[in-house]
Design a protein around this motif. Structure first.
Motif, PDB file in Angstrom:
ATOM      1  N   PHE A 102      74.063 -87.255  -6.451  1.00 32.39           N
ATOM      2  CA  PHE A 102      74.761 -87.163  -7.736  1.00 32.39           C
ATOM      3  C   PHE A 102      73.769 -87.073  -8.895  1.00 32.39           C
ATOM      4  O   PHE A 102      73.935 -86.258  -9.811  1.00 32.39           O
ATOM      5  CB  PHE A 102      75.714 -88.354  -7.930  1.00 32.39           C
ATOM      6  N   ASP A 103      72.726 -87.898  -8.862  1.00 25.81           N
ATOM      7  CA  ASP A 103      71.731 -87.883  -9.942  1.00 25.81           C
ATOM      8  C   ASP A 103      71.037 -86.526 -10.052  1.00 25.81           C
ATOM      9  O   ASP A 103      70.745 -86.049 -11.152  1.00 25.81           O
ATOM     10  CB  ASP A 103      70.670 -88.969  -9.710  1.00 25.81           C
ATOM     11  N   PRO A 108      70.324 -82.413 -14.611  1.00 21.67           N
ATOM     12  CA  PRO A 108      70.353 -81.072 -15.232  1.00 21.67           C
ATOM     13  C   PRO A 108      71.699 -80.758 -15.905  1.00 21.67           C
ATOM     14  O   PRO A 108      71.730 -80.035 -16.895  1.00 21.67           O
ATOM     15  CB  PRO A 108      70.092 -80.123 -14.054  1.00 21.67           C
ATOM     16  N   PHE A 109      72.771 -81.343 -15.388  1.00 22.05           N
ATOM     17  CA  PHE A 109      74.078 -81.139 -16.013  1.00 22.05           C
ATOM     18  C   PHE A 109      74.071 -81.662 -17.450  1.00 22.05           C
ATOM     19  O   PHE A 109      74.466 -80.974 -18.393  1.00 22.05           O
ATOM     20  CB  PHE A 109      75.157 -81.852 -15.177  1.00 22.05           C
ATOM     21  N   LEU A 110      73.566 -82.880 -17.616  1.00 28.30           N
ATOM     22  CA  LEU A 110      73.541 -83.467 -18.961  1.00 28.30           C
ATOM     23  C   LEU A 110      72.520 -82.785 -19.869  1.00 28.30           C
ATOM     24  O   LEU A 110      72.720 -82.674 -21.075  1.00 28.30           O
ATOM     25  CB  LEU A 110      73.232 -84.968 -18.884  1.00 28.30           C
ATOM     26  N   GLU A 170      80.552 -79.001  -3.907  1.00 34.13           N
ATOM     27  CA  GLU A 170      81.584 -79.096  -4.931  1.00 34.13           C
ATOM     28  C   GLU A 170      81.003 -79.357  -6.326  1.00 34.13           C
ATOM     29  O   GLU A 170      81.561 -78.928  -7.343  1.00 34.13           O
ATOM     30  CB  GLU A 170      82.581 -80.214  -4.575  1.00 34.13           C
ATOM     31  N   LEU A 171      79.867 -80.078  -6.373  1.00 40.64           N
ATOM     32  CA  LEU A 171      79.230 -80.357  -7.661  1.00 40.64           C
ATOM     33  C   LEU A 171      78.849 -79.063  -8.363  1.00 40.64           C
ATOM     34  O   LEU A 171      78.851 -78.978  -9.599  1.00 40.64           O
ATOM     35  CB  LEU A 171      77.955 -81.181  -7.449  1.00 40.64           C
ATOM     36  N   LEU A 172      78.480 -78.057  -7.555  1.00 43.23           N
ATOM     37  CA  LEU A 172      77.805 -76.881  -8.094  1.00 43.23           C
ATOM     38  C   LEU A 172      78.687 -75.638  -8.178  1.00 43.23           C
ATOM     39  O   LEU A 172      78.308 -74.652  -8.801  1.00 43.23           O
ATOM     40  CB  LEU A 172      76.571 -76.568  -7.222  1.00 43.23           C
ATOM     41  N   GLU A 191      75.359 -72.485 -12.477  1.00 42.92           N
ATOM     42  CA  GLU A 191      74.362 -71.789 -11.668  1.00 42.92           C
ATOM     43  C   GLU A 191      72.955 -72.321 -11.963  1.00 42.92           C
ATOM     44  O   GLU A 191      72.146 -72.522 -11.076  1.00 42.92           O
ATOM     45  CB  GLU A 191      74.423 -70.286 -11.954  1.00 42.92           C
ATOM     46  N   GLN A 192      72.719 -72.555 -13.242  1.00 40.66           N
ATOM     47  CA  GLN A 192      71.412 -73.116 -13.622  1.00 40.66           C
ATOM     48  C   GLN A 192      71.282 -74.565 -13.163  1.00 40.66           C
ATOM     49  O   GLN A 192      70.214 -75.002 -12.730  1.00 40.66           O
ATOM     50  CB  GLN A 192      71.236 -73.052 -15.134  1.00 40.66           C
ATOM     51  N   VAL A 193      72.384 -75.306 -13.283  1.00 36.18           N
ATOM     52  CA  VAL A 193      72.365 -76.690 -12.802  1.00 36.18           C
ATOM     53  C   VAL A 193      72.064 -76.698 -11.311  1.00 36.18           C
ATOM     54  O   VAL A 193      71.262 -77.499 -10.820  1.00 36.18           O
ATOM     55  CB  VAL A 193      73.718 -77.386 -13.088  1.00 36.18           C
ATOM     56  N   ALA A 194      72.682 -75.754 -10.587  1.00 36.85           N
ATOM     57  CA  ALA A 194      72.473 -75.658  -9.145  1.00 36.85           C
ATOM     58  C   ALA A 194      71.003 -75.396  -8.827  1.00 36.85           C
ATOM     59  O   ALA A 194      70.445 -75.971  -7.891  1.00 36.85           O
ATOM     60  CB  ALA A 194      73.357 -74.571  -8.546  1.00 36.85           C
ATOM     61  N   GLY A 195      70.370 -74.542  -9.635  1.00 29.29           N
ATOM     62  CA  GLY A 195      68.958 -74.242  -9.410  1.00 29.29           C
ATOM     63  C   GLY A 195      68.112 -75.503  -9.474  1.00 29.29           C
ATOM     64  O   GLY A 195      67.278 -75.762  -8.596  1.00 29.29           O
ATOM     65  N   ALA A 196      68.355 -76.309 -10.497  1.00 25.40           N
ATOM     66  CA  ALA A 196      67.599 -77.550 -10.656  1.00 25.40           C
ATOM     67  C   ALA A 196      67.920 -78.529  -9.534  1.00 25.40           C
ATOM     68  O   ALA A 196      67.036 -79.207  -9.001  1.00 25.40           O
ATOM     69  CB  ALA A 196      67.914 -78.182 -12.010  1.00 25.40           C
ATOM     70  N   PHE A 197      69.197 -78.576  -9.164  1.00 26.09           N
ATOM     71  CA  PHE A 197      69.622 -79.467  -8.075  1.00 26.09           C
ATOM     72  C   PHE A 197      68.888 -79.130  -6.777  1.00 26.09           C
ATOM     73  O   PHE A 197      68.315 -79.999  -6.123  1.00 26.09           O
ATOM     74  CB  PHE A 197      71.142 -79.342  -7.882  1.00 26.09           C
TER      75      PHE A 197
END
Lengths: 250, 94
Positions: A102-103, A108-110, A170-172, A191-197
């Motif tokens: 989750f973190d 990156p989400f925040l 599901e997060l991404l 998509e960008q959040v997913a990249g960082a994840f």
């Protein structure tokens, strides 16, 4: 009232609230005093964030709504948290791996949300980000320690990864509401959040020889209000007081 | 390998403090964990802006039984305090 924004706030706030609740279940049950306090601190951070989102949501809803009515007076299908955060604590490895996944998403989400066109939301995100940066370093350290520790700690962490990794998709994956929010400049580009994840997760998984290869990430439904069997029990705990004694205060 | 984590001593510098002060101890398996635990246990009410941790075994402490020979000889040597100087009147705040 702006229904889309209202629902979007619930989606973000519910993740924080349900994960915060899961961690709060460990208060007094942590493996030792230090870890107990650390997990409770994270739980309190998440509840604090939840309050900001729900206060804002209640303001949009008007009509006597409050952060409490938003938090406590909805039915299970009206909660929009991802399935990952409602998964049980099972053992310490599960608690840590759930937190780490989750973190790795939350940070990156925040980061992106703090650039939101909605200034109120951007301010909440900027404030929460500092807390979440610490959450990520805490959970990363523990994954490193457990994954790279003894044979048993590695085995149990690997088991948690196998059980929980399927929920990370599901997060991404954006649902229509998130796409709408992104187009309005309010919500992040997942998509960008997913990249960082991926970068965070792949890095730590390979460092600790934890395997995600071949694991599918098909689980989803929470964002649309379709939950696992766990949420009902969580809400029964959370809502008991308000449902039994409506409007009760102390 | 010991089942219990080693003990660490925690030192914290508060916002307006100049030096780190000993605030207590905790258990941790390594230095990084000790620092994170110290953050969570000892700074949750914003007590500090800087933390030091040191494993307790690295501290060499004086022996209370030797307190006599260690500290008493200094007690009757008042002349070691700078209290016997006549200060000029112009000198304030001393």
């Amino acid at each position: 009232m702006n229904d889309s924004l209202y629902n979007y706030l619930l989606m973000i706030g519910d993740n924080a609230m349900i994960l915060g609740h899961r961690l709060s279940e460990l208060c007094g049950h942590g493996p030792n005093l230090e870890t107990d306090i650390a997990l409770t601190n994270i739980s309190l951070d998440l509840f604090g964030q939840t309050r900001y989102y729900f206060q804002y949501a209640a303001e949009l809803a008007g009509d006597g709504a409050s952060e409490d009515s938003v938090a406590f007076l909805r039915y299970p299908h009206q909660y929009k948290n991802v399935l990952l955060v409602e998964q049980p604590n099972t053992d310490f490895a599960f608690t840590i791996v759930r937190q780490f996944f989750f973190d790795a998403f939350h940070k990156p989400f925040l980061e992106q949300l703090s650039d939101s066109a909605d200034k109120h939301l951007a301010a909440i995100a900027a404030k929460s980000l500092k807390e979440v940066q610490y959450h990520l370093s805490f959970s990363s350290e523990w994954v490193r320690r457990l994954g790279g520790g003894t044979e048993e700690s590695h085995r149990r962490t690997q088991r948690a990864v196998e059980e929980l990794y399927p929920y990370t998709g599901e997060l991404l994956r954006p649902v229509p509401l998130e796409t709408e929010m992104q187009q309005l400049g309010i919500g992040p580009d997942l998509e960008q959040v997913a990249g960082a994840f991926e970068e965070t997760v792949t890095g730590l998984m390979s460092e600790t020889a934890l395997q995600t290869e071949g694991l599918s990430r098909h689980q989803s439904g929470g964002k649309a209000g379709i939950h696992s069997e766990y949420l009902g029990f969580i809400l029964a705990d959370l809502q008991y007081m308000q449902r039994t004694y409506p409007g009760m205060e102390w | 390998m010991s089942k219990d984590w080693p003990l660490w001593e925690v030192f914290i510098r508060s916002k307006n403090g100049l030096e780190h002060r000993h605030v207590g101890s905790l258990h941790a398996s390594d230095a990084t964990m000790a620092l994170q635990n110290a953050r969570d246990v000892y700074t949750r009410r914003s007590e500090g802006v800087s933390i030091w941790v040191v494993e307790s075994k690295h501290i060499t402490a004086s022996n209370p039984e030797q307190a006599g020979e260690m500290f008493e000889p200094a007690r009757d040597k008042a002349y070691r305090h700078p209290t016997f100087y006549n200060l000029p009147d112009e000198l304030k705040h001393m």
